[in-house]
Design an enzyme around this catalytic site. Structure first.
Site, PDB file in Angstrom:
ATOM      1  N   CYS A   1      -1.952  -0.367 -15.475  1.00  0.00           N
ATOM      2  CA  CYS A   1      -0.417   0.101 -15.631  1.00  0.00           C
ATOM      3  C   CYS A   1      -0.156   0.249 -16.904  1.00  0.00           C
ATOM      4  O   CYS A   1       0.725   0.918 -17.274  1.00  0.00           O
ATOM      5  CB  CYS A   1       0.296  -0.615 -14.611  1.00  0.00           C
ATOM      6  SG  CYS A   1      -0.160  -0.330 -13.042  1.00  0.00           S
TER       7      CYS A   1
ATOM      8  N   HIS B   1       7.414   0.174 -17.273  1.00  0.00           N
ATOM      9  CA  HIS B   1       6.509   0.455 -16.015  1.00  0.00           C
ATOM     10  C   HIS B   1       7.280   0.334 -14.853  1.00  0.00           C
ATOM     11  O   HIS B   1       7.949  -0.702 -14.277  1.00  0.00           O
ATOM     12  CB  HIS B   1       5.190  -0.549 -16.263  1.00  0.00           C
ATOM     13  CG  HIS B   1       4.467  -0.126 -15.078  1.00  0.00           C
ATOM     14  ND1 HIS B   1       4.375   1.112 -14.359  1.00  0.00           N
ATOM     15  CD2 HIS B   1       3.837  -0.964 -14.070  1.00  0.00           C
ATOM     16  CE1 HIS B   1       3.304   1.062 -13.372  1.00  0.00           C
ATOM     17  NE2 HIS B   1       3.080  -0.042 -13.059  1.00  0.00           N
TER      18      HIS B   1
ATOM     19  N   ASN C   1       4.524   3.916  -7.978  1.00  0.00           N
ATOM     20  CA  ASN C   1       3.908   3.386  -9.322  1.00  0.00           C
ATOM     21  C   ASN C   1       2.780   4.476  -9.469  1.00  0.00           C
ATOM     22  O   ASN C   1       1.845   4.418  -8.820  1.00  0.00           O
ATOM     23  CB  ASN C   1       3.292   2.109  -8.690  1.00  0.00           C
ATOM     24  CG  ASN C   1       2.761   1.358  -9.791  1.00  0.00           C
ATOM     25  OD1 ASN C   1       2.502   1.879 -11.048  1.00  0.00           O
ATOM     26  ND2 ASN C   1       2.432   0.218  -9.695  1.00  0.00           N
TER      27      ASN C   1
HETATM   28  O1  UT7 Z   1       1.736  -2.055 -11.209  1.00  0.00           O
HETATM   29  C1  UT7 Z   1       1.063  -3.200 -11.481  1.00  0.00           C
HETATM   30  C2  UT7 Z   1       2.055  -4.360 -11.338  1.00  0.00           C
HETATM   31  N1  UT7 Z   1       2.627  -4.219  -9.842  1.00  0.00           N
HETATM   32  C3  UT7 Z   1       3.109  -5.420  -9.526  1.00  0.00           C
HETATM   33  O2  UT7 Z   1       3.904  -6.037 -10.422  1.00  0.00           O
HETATM   34  C4  UT7 Z   1       3.667  -5.253  -8.247  1.00  0.00           C
HETATM   35  C5  UT7 Z   1       4.218  -6.506  -8.047  1.00  0.00           C
HETATM   36  N2  UT7 Z   1       4.401  -7.132  -6.445  1.00  0.00           N
HETATM   37  C6  UT7 Z   1       5.594  -6.382  -5.756  1.00  0.00           C
HETATM   38  O3  UT7 Z   1       6.131  -5.337  -6.191  1.00  0.00           O
HETATM   39  C7  UT7 Z   1       5.935  -7.004  -4.245  1.00  0.00           C
HETATM   40  O4  UT7 Z   1       5.235  -8.061  -4.254  1.00  0.00           O
HETATM   41  C8  UT7 Z   1       5.164  -5.900  -3.157  1.00  0.00           C
HETATM   42  C9  UT7 Z   1       6.297  -4.633  -3.190  1.00  0.00           C
HETATM   43  C10 UT7 Z   1       3.816  -5.606  -3.401  1.00  0.00           C
HETATM   44  C11 UT7 Z   1       5.759  -6.695  -1.733  1.00  0.00           C
HETATM   45  O5  UT7 Z   1       6.790  -6.986  -1.807  1.00  0.00           O
HETATM   46  P1  UT7 Z   1       7.220  -8.515  -1.269  1.00  0.00           P
HETATM   47  O6  UT7 Z   1       8.731  -8.731  -1.096  1.00  0.00           O
HETATM   48  O7  UT7 Z   1       6.549  -9.511  -2.283  1.00  0.00           O
HETATM   49  O8  UT7 Z   1       6.709  -8.831   0.043  1.00  0.00           O
HETATM   50  P2  UT7 Z   1       5.393  -9.431   0.702  1.00  0.00           P
HETATM   51  O9  UT7 Z   1       3.995  -8.976   0.271  1.00  0.00           O
HETATM   52  O10 UT7 Z   1       5.703 -11.172   0.600  1.00  0.00           O
HETATM   53  O11 UT7 Z   1       5.406  -9.218   2.342  1.00  0.00           O
HETATM   54  C12 UT7 Z   1       6.718  -9.571   2.999  1.00  0.00           C
HETATM   55  C13 UT7 Z   1       6.529  -9.041   4.531  1.00  0.00           C
HETATM   56  C14 UT7 Z   1       5.475  -9.406   5.017  1.00  0.00           C
HETATM   57  O12 UT7 Z   1       5.390  -9.725   6.537  1.00  0.00           O
HETATM   58  P3  UT7 Z   1       5.480 -11.364   7.134  1.00  0.00           P
HETATM   59  O13 UT7 Z   1       4.144 -11.595   6.606  1.00  0.00           O
HETATM   60  O14 UT7 Z   1       6.602 -11.852   6.000  1.00  0.00           O
HETATM   61  O15 UT7 Z   1       5.716 -10.981   8.535  1.00  0.00           O
HETATM   62  C15 UT7 Z   1       4.450  -8.117   4.875  1.00  0.00           C
HETATM   63  O16 UT7 Z   1       3.443  -8.074   5.854  1.00  0.00           O
HETATM   64  O17 UT7 Z   1       6.646  -7.530   4.370  1.00  0.00           O
HETATM   65  C16 UT7 Z   1       5.360  -7.062   5.106  1.00  0.00           C
HETATM   66  N3  UT7 Z   1       5.113  -5.838   4.515  1.00  0.00           N
HETATM   67  C17 UT7 Z   1       5.490  -4.721   5.031  1.00  0.00           C
HETATM   68  N4  UT7 Z   1       6.289  -4.212   6.128  1.00  0.00           N
HETATM   69  C18 UT7 Z   1       6.493  -2.787   6.223  1.00  0.00           C
HETATM   70  C19 UT7 Z   1       4.484  -5.630   3.394  1.00  0.00           C
HETATM   71  N5  UT7 Z   1       4.232  -4.145   3.168  1.00  0.00           N
HETATM   72  C20 UT7 Z   1       4.888  -3.810   4.099  1.00  0.00           C
HETATM   73  C21 UT7 Z   1       5.156  -2.397   4.297  1.00  0.00           C
HETATM   74  N6  UT7 Z   1       5.974  -1.911   5.249  1.00  0.00           N
HETATM   75  N7  UT7 Z   1       4.797  -1.267   3.698  1.00  0.00           N
END
Ligand code: UT7
Length: 325
Positions: A112, A252, A282
């Site tokens: 990225c 970004h 993204n």
């Molecule tokens: O471009 C390069 C740089 N990229 C980044 O910097 C990305 C950095 N990270 C992020 O943007 C975020 O961590 C994400 C958007 C990827 C994820 O968001 P989060 O708030 O950190 O969610 P999480 O991974 O902690 O997941 C929370 C919950 C989980 O459920 P449980 O285990 O709490 O029951 C996931 O399974 O959200 C669930 N989940 C979803 N639910 C519905 C994860 N993805 C989805 C989805 N739809 N698409």
């Protein structure tokens, strides 16, 4: 002698996929995607589309706006991690698309951060006197690298390309300073083990989950906020520019919450921060130049505006360019 960005262009695939469309593919919701990321839709490559052609279109727009003929370029530098082939590079494919030969054309792989890296490389080589007119492109198609059964990553990425023409110029406008950083010890936070852009959402070619994007989102989130803040401060300090004198922050577009957290830590009010993640998702190395191109089109940047380009991505890599327009 410094280098100045004189024009930009952008291009994306034809198909937009909304969050509601994605609800049909997987267990997700518009509400979750919008509230956790800020994304509303993204453009996706389909079978038969070529990212090299999309990047060439973005390049043609930038060249036309700059009034620079392809034949007058001295180099093409492309930030990308989305090869159509093992080789040639994207830069060579764009060179062919523009119908020019002889000049150096090469890719920079920094995920990225690819465009921010490529701008630094172009600026340094132009300051060294190697090149006078350089086409710098950021292009990626990470939608072709996701596992469509993995909702944690599949909803995040879109495809596209952004380009700019940089020319050498005396005076105090142009790239004021750039700073690049990497931390290889964190590579497992975001990686793809197999390259290639053939596995579009509508193709029979499917990646194995192991060969698809692997991301440890929450850990990456924290490092992204910290590193984007840190590099912003350092690049401004290096140029002798106060953070409050920056007119537009073009980060970004990985996650709206990351952008807001970085902006808040830097004391940047929302009106000084350009965001378009809601419409593109993204787009990896394409995200900063697409945002820059839109910001220019919308009149958000004027002569002498101070603009900060900033990115963080797989590698991990991160960096910033501070530019006086
Ligand atoms: O471009 C390069 C740089 N990229 C980044 O910097 C990305 C950095 N990270 C992020 O943007 C975020 O961590 C994400 C958007 C990827 C994820 O968001 P989060 O708030 O950190 O969610 P999480 O991974 O902690 O997941 C929370 C919950 C989980 O459920 P449980 O285990 O709490 O029951 C996931 O399974 O959200 C669930 N989940 C979803 N639910 C519905 C994860 N993805 C989805 C989805 N739809 N698409």
């Amino acid at each position: 002698m410094g280098s100045r960005i004189v024009a930009t262009g952008r291009a994306v695939p034809r198909t937009a996929l909304t969050n509601s469309d994605l609800e049909r593919y997987m267990d997700t919701s518009d509400e979750w995607i919008r509230s956790r990321t800020g994304i509303g839709q993204r453009y996706l490559m389909r079978q038969g589309e070529s990212l090299a052609e999309i990047a060439t279109d973005a390049s043609r727009t930038a060249l036309e706006r700059a009034g620079v003929k392809p034949a007058d370029l001295d180099a093409i530098i492309v930030g990308t991690v989305s090869s159509e082939y093992g080789f040639p590079s994207f830069a060579c494919q764009i060179q062919q698309g523009l119908g020019i030969s002889s000049i150096p054309a090469f890719d920079v792989a920094a995920a990225c951060s690819g465009f921010v890296y490529a701008v630094q490389v172009a600026d340094a080589q132009m300051r060294a006197g190697d090149f006078k007119r350089v086409l710098v492109v950021g292009a990626d198609a990470l939608s072709t690298m996701v596992d469509w059964n993995d909702r944690r990553t599949a909803v995040l990425f879109g495809d596209g390309a952004g380009a700019c023409v940089m020319v050498t110029e005396p005076g105090n406008r142009g790239v004021l300073s750039s700073l690049l950083r990497s931390s290889g010890e964190h590579w497992t936070l975001l990686s793809v083990r197999a390259t290639g852009t053939r596995s579009t959402i509508d193709s029979e070619v499917r990646r194995s989950p192991d060969d698809s994007i692997q991301m440890k989102g929450p850990e990456l989130f924290k490092i992204a906020v910290k590193s984007m803040e840190e590099v912003s401060r350092l690049v401004a300090e290096r140029a002798g520019v106060k953070l409050e004198d920056i007119d537009l922050f073009v980060p970004h577009q990985a996650n709206m919450r990351i952008i807001s957290a970085v902006a808040e830590r830097l004391g940047m009010p929302p009106e000084k921060v350009y965001t378009n993640i809601d419409r593109y998702g993204n787009t990896s190395a394409a995200s900063v130049p697409i945002a820059l191109d839109e910001a220019l089109e919308q009149g958000r940047i004027h002569d002498n505006s101070i603009v900060m380009l900033n990115a963080c991505g797989g590698g991990l890599t991160w960096g910033a360019n501070l530019v006086r327009w």
